[in-house]
Design an enzyme around this catalytic site. Structure first.
Site, short mmCIF file in Angstrom:
data_model
loop_
_atom_site.label_atom_id
_atom_site.label_comp_id
_atom_site.label_asym_id
_atom_site.label_seq_id
_atom_site.Cartn_x
_atom_site.Cartn_y
_atom_site.Cartn_z
N SER A 92 0.83 -1.20 0.00
CA SER A 92 0.00 0.00 0.00
C SER A 92 0.87 1.25 0.00
CB SER A 92 -0.96 -0.04 1.20
OG SER A 92 -1.88 1.01 1.14
N HIS B 194 -8.75 1.03 0.87
CA HIS B 194 -8.69 0.09 -0.26
C HIS B 194 -10.05 -0.50 -0.64
CE1 HIS B 194 -4.40 0.32 -0.80
NE2 HIS B 194 -4.23 0.18 0.50
#
Length: 311
Positions: free
Chosen positions: A93, A202
């Site tokens: 990420s 996300h």
């Protein structure tokens, strides 16, 4: 450059008060990197990382530049100490931005600004209390996905982090996540519990953040990679097509992080050793479960740095 060596960079959750303090007393380059970031951010990032009585490090727009800066500082120290350059890089990420900086693709000053904006946009995309995340342990990926589909009922909930075999994070609307938790338990999950986070990262609810981020990213220049980075969204190695790199970064914001597949791709590329560059050892723990045959090292204090340099 060692082709059997890969570097990985952590995302949110690796930060902690006092991180890199020991190394900073021995190597001036650590604080120098934090000073660079502080100039861009407009506040003393190093002091905040060392003393955080108000728990500001947990705020997403502060967490992201803090972890990025720590990782880049460790990378610079690694090179300063004569460490080998790896053949591949990847980040979890936020960690992808650290990898892009260290791979020569993204300028550090641009990255600091970008991740601060990224954090702001992600936090403001969903009002506090509307979305959440949960960790599901001991259930097959397919069962977690099925549980989310059953629990949605017109709301958003989905698997967003495939961290290791049997460890998946889900995110979405609070009620939908809670329904998914109960469904996962019914399907035999060993643990299914909400995470103390401020937004459903996300998930599809992050689309507004991605739209705003795309406008900022559009003005940033990227360079051809000196070290290729395996990107989260595309699971493709960075090449000279900088527009493709940007597109993957935008879509990453509202798409799952396929960490298991990332490490499997490393294995396919002939990687035998992995070094985690950043505070903590979260990814090292995940990697041991994904690919136990790979040698895993960390670089986050003097002892670990010395050990990694010898291997």
């Amino acid at each position: 450059m060692q082709q059997d060596l890969a570097f990985i960079f952590p995302g949110q959750g690796s930060q902690k008060e006092g991180m890199l303090a020991e190394l900073a007393t021995e190597h001036t380059s650590i604080q120098a990197t934090f000073n660079e970031a502080s100039e861009i951010l407009g506040y003393d990032l190093w002091s905040l990382c060392q003393s955080d009585p108000e728990n500001k490090l947990s705020l997403t727009h502060i967490t992201q530049p803090a972890i990025l800066t720590a990782s880049v500082a460790l990378w610079r120290l690694w090179l300063e100490q004569g460490g080998y350059k790896p053949g591949l890089m990847a980040g979890h990420s936020l960690g992808e931005y650290s990898a892009l900086v260290c791979g020569g693709i993204l300028a550090f000053e641009d990255a600091v600004m970008l991740v601060q904006k990224r954090g702001e946009f992600m936090q403001s995309a969903v009002p506090v209390g509307i979305g959440t995340m949960a960790a599901i342990v001991g259930l097959a990926d397919a069962d977690v996905i099925a549980a989310c589909e059953e629990a949605a009922q017109g709301e958003v909930v989905g698997a967003v982090n495939f961290n290791s075999p049997g460890q998946v994070v889900i995110a979405g609307h609070v009620d939908a996540v809670n329904r998914a938790i109960e469904s996962c338990k019914a399907k035999g999950a060993k643990r299914a519990l909400p995470l103390p986070v401020s937004a459903p990262f996300h998930s599809a609810l992050m689309q507004p953040a991605a739209d705003r981020f795309a406008e900022v990213l559009n003005d940033i220049s990227l360079s051809a990679p000196r070290i290729p980075v395996l990107q989260n969204y595309s699971l493709a190695l960075t090449a000279d097509d900088t527009n493709a790199i940007k597109e993957s970064l935008i879509k990453q914001i509202y798409s799952p992080v396929p960490w298991v597949e990332t490490i499997n791709r490393f294995a396919q590329q002939g990687v035998e050793r992995v070094i985690e560059i950043g505070p903590g050892r979260v990814l090292s723990g995940l990697n041991k479960r994904i690919a136990p045959e790979m040698k895993i090292l960390t670089v986050n204090d003097s002892a670990n740095l010395a050990a990694a340099l010898k291997n």
